[in-house]
Design a protein around this motif. Sequence first.
Motif, PDB file in Angstrom:
ATOM      1  N   TRP A 154      60.490  41.224  68.704  1.00 12.72           N
ATOM      2  CA  TRP A 154      60.492  41.148  70.167  1.00 12.72           C
ATOM      3  C   TRP A 154      59.069  41.237  70.715  1.00 12.72           C
ATOM      4  O   TRP A 154      58.739  40.592  71.707  1.00 12.72           O
ATOM      5  CB  TRP A 154      61.344  42.281  70.723  1.00 12.72           C
ATOM      6  N   GLU A 155      58.227  42.032  70.056  1.00 11.38           N
ATOM      7  CA  GLU A 155      56.829  42.137  70.479  1.00 11.38           C
ATOM      8  C   GLU A 155      56.013  40.915  70.067  1.00 11.38           C
ATOM      9  O   GLU A 155      55.077  40.528  70.766  1.00 11.38           O
ATOM     10  CB  GLU A 155      56.185  43.388  69.870  1.00 11.38           C
ATOM     11  N   ASN A 192      60.348  32.112  77.931  1.00 15.70           N
ATOM     12  CA  ASN A 192      59.950  32.061  76.525  1.00 15.70           C
ATOM     13  C   ASN A 192      61.153  31.801  75.614  1.00 15.70           C
ATOM     14  O   ASN A 192      62.055  32.631  75.495  1.00 15.70           O
ATOM     15  CB  ASN A 192      59.279  33.389  76.149  1.00 15.70           C
ATOM     16  N   TYR A 193      61.149  30.643  74.969  1.00 16.08           N
ATOM     17  CA  TYR A 193      62.256  30.262  74.092  1.00 16.08           C
ATOM     18  C   TYR A 193      62.361  31.207  72.900  1.00 16.08           C
ATOM     19  O   TYR A 193      63.448  31.687  72.556  1.00 16.08           O
ATOM     20  CB  TYR A 193      62.043  28.825  73.610  1.00 16.08           C
ATOM     21  N   CYS A 194      61.231  31.485  72.274  1.00 16.97           N
ATOM     22  CA  CYS A 194      61.243  32.304  71.058  1.00 16.97           C
ATOM     23  C   CYS A 194      61.732  33.723  71.347  1.00 16.97           C
ATOM     24  O   CYS A 194      62.549  34.282  70.599  1.00 16.97           O
ATOM     25  CB  CYS A 194      59.842  32.345  70.448  1.00 16.97           C
ATOM     26  N   LYS A 195      61.237  34.303  72.438  1.00 19.00           N
ATOM     27  CA  LYS A 195      61.630  35.674  72.759  1.00 19.00           C
ATOM     28  C   LYS A 195      63.102  35.753  73.136  1.00 19.00           C
ATOM     29  O   LYS A 195      63.818  36.675  72.727  1.00 19.00           O
ATOM     30  CB  LYS A 195      60.763  36.202  73.900  1.00 19.00           C
ATOM     31  N   GLY A 232      55.448  49.255  69.755  1.00 19.60           N
ATOM     32  CA  GLY A 232      54.980  49.835  71.005  1.00 19.60           C
ATOM     33  C   GLY A 232      56.113  50.349  71.870  1.00 19.60           C
ATOM     34  O   GLY A 232      57.299  50.247  71.539  1.00 19.60           O
ATOM     35  N   GLU A 233      55.724  50.872  73.011  1.00 19.90           N
ATOM     36  CA  GLU A 233      56.677  51.537  73.906  1.00 19.90           C
ATOM     37  C   GLU A 233      57.703  50.581  74.499  1.00 19.90           C
ATOM     38  O   GLU A 233      58.898  50.885  74.547  1.00 19.90           O
ATOM     39  CB  GLU A 233      55.891  52.226  75.025  1.00 19.90           C
ATOM     40  N   ASP A 234      57.260  49.411  74.954  1.00 21.43           N
ATOM     41  CA  ASP A 234      58.177  48.481  75.618  1.00 21.43           C
ATOM     42  C   ASP A 234      59.292  48.021  74.682  1.00 21.43           C
ATOM     43  O   ASP A 234      60.455  47.910  75.089  1.00 21.43           O
ATOM     44  CB  ASP A 234      57.403  47.272  76.151  1.00 21.43           C
ATOM     45  N   ALA A 235      58.936  47.741  73.428  1.00 17.20           N
ATOM     46  CA  ALA A 235      59.951  47.304  72.466  1.00 17.20           C
ATOM     47  C   ALA A 235      60.945  48.425  72.179  1.00 17.20           C
ATOM     48  O   ALA A 235      62.155  48.179  72.041  1.00 17.20           O
ATOM     49  CB  ALA A 235      59.277  46.850  71.175  1.00 17.20           C
TER      50      ALA A 235
END
Length: 605
Positions: free
Chosen positions: A85-86, A44-47, A140-143
């Motif tokens: 990031w999310e 993913n380029y954007c991420k 959220g949790e992952d971020a």
Amino acid sequence: MAMKLKYLSSIAEEVVAKCAQKIDISVDKLVEDFEKGWTPDEGNYCKNLVEFCSGKALTQMCHNIGEEINNGSFGRLSYDIMLAWERPTYYDDDNEHLEAEAKEKEEKKSTVKTTQEQDDISLFYSDIMPLLVSNEPTVGEDAFVWLGSLVPLVADVANGRFTFETLTAPTGLRLHFPAYDMFLKEMEKCVRHLQKQATPTGVELAEDECIIHVEGTASSQRVIRHIGTTSWPGRLTLTNYALYFEASGVIRYDDALKIDLRNDAEQSVKPTATGPWGAQLFDKAIVIESTDLSEAVVLEFPELTSSTRRDHWMALIREIMFLHQFLSKYNINCPIQTWEMHARTLLGIIRLHAAREMLRISPPVPTKFLIFSLYDEIPKGDYVLEELPDSLRKVNSGKPCSASSILKSMHIDGPVVSNTIVEEASQVDKSVDVRDDSPSLDSAIKQSREEEKRVLVAKATTEELKDEGVTDSVLVLTELLKPLQNAVPWLQKIFTWEKPIATVAVLALSLIITYMEWVGKTAAAFLVWVIIKMLKAREEKLNEKCNEIVISRSNMASDQSTMDSIVSAQHGLYTVHEMMQIANIAMLKIWSILISKADKLQAIE
């Protein structure tokens, strides 16, 4: 380049611009630097662009992170970074819009349908929610854990998921900006508060020894040491190496008693009860035992209701003990790596202090913020601890965003390390060979967390079955006692002289049996009568007529509210439950002997 940037979401585009401004370069130059090292194979380029820009900006902010937290810039930018990031692409903007509409519809439905359960919600939630919730998008949790991997300030990769779960429990496991910003500022306040604490009397702290927690001062709650039948109030200080207690004198504190927590000797910290003149009345104390101490040290933390203070202190002391046991077990002797682990532990304790300040009405569980105490408690936590040394060797403590560098920027200095040791540590880091067959730290954490959830579900199921068993036992006992319902009123009439003739006859018979010493003959006659009843039951074929005992639950419908039912279940009389089970089994055995057949129980609604 502009064509690629248009695929960014609105929040991601804003974050890229803020990051470029923070490191004082143009957006085009920042994107150009990213594309020099990016390949399509990376995904993913954007991420990836958001991660690259975020890393640059956060590294710049970590040089003076205390001031950045105070003026709010770190909290605002880091929160936006998690959002970006999310939601890195513009497709996420559409999804966010749809989610907002669905959430609005759901809220309208929930306001129309008021239930009994809503009336029973604790005041804690209604008091704290306005401070923690906003209309902004949530994280959220992952971020949250990903940000902790970049900057181990708000979270540590080892226990970040547990920290997030505890912080966001009142808000549906979503982090709102007011709560996040408050958490950061409470951490910074905690650091400043600890820096103001005085060194224990008669003690010279080591170069890398930091004060972690202090109580027993004029501005804090009391701490009492019990020696036999005497009690001594004083000041208790915990550092990352030892525990110090200073008895209060007339003018000043006496010289501190030092309890070294880094010794390999046998040490233990356990809860205990104390009271006046040695009577164990109040369960609000800890006892510290060690081979280095001539006698056990008993410390009490008085408070009116719960033992929250005692549990908090015990968790912190154990965390320091586990830290030194970990360093010794895995032979982590490099000063840089040792201080990095100390720094991560200190930051975990600071997070715990900040969370306690935020959630004073319902303090969080201490172990959710403490790395070693957490994995000593949950299943398969040792797998995670086995992975920590390898991850520790990969960390470059010289980076601005390492745990030790963050503490240094907040004016908590570590040991002075020579350049030779730094070079040796960097060479060791390059030569580290991690086994391919060993699970990674992240997978070990997920595995341990899943095991913890299974254990919690199993415990909840066990408690639920135990609570439900009380009701079932009452039903069974009531049904088995039905044949005696007619005998009970008759006996009551005899004892209350409502039937004088029957009462006189019973008294006369009792006196004759006692005077003539016919107790044995009476027992024999009773057994003969029982045998006659058994033979009569077989003759009438009761064993074929009574195939099962049917118990109905229809008359047990409860009109309690949900909250009342939960409280009743929590305070169920487990001892009564066991006694009922024993009584039921005994009566069923007697009934089976009488009719020469074992019955089956059947419950119907």
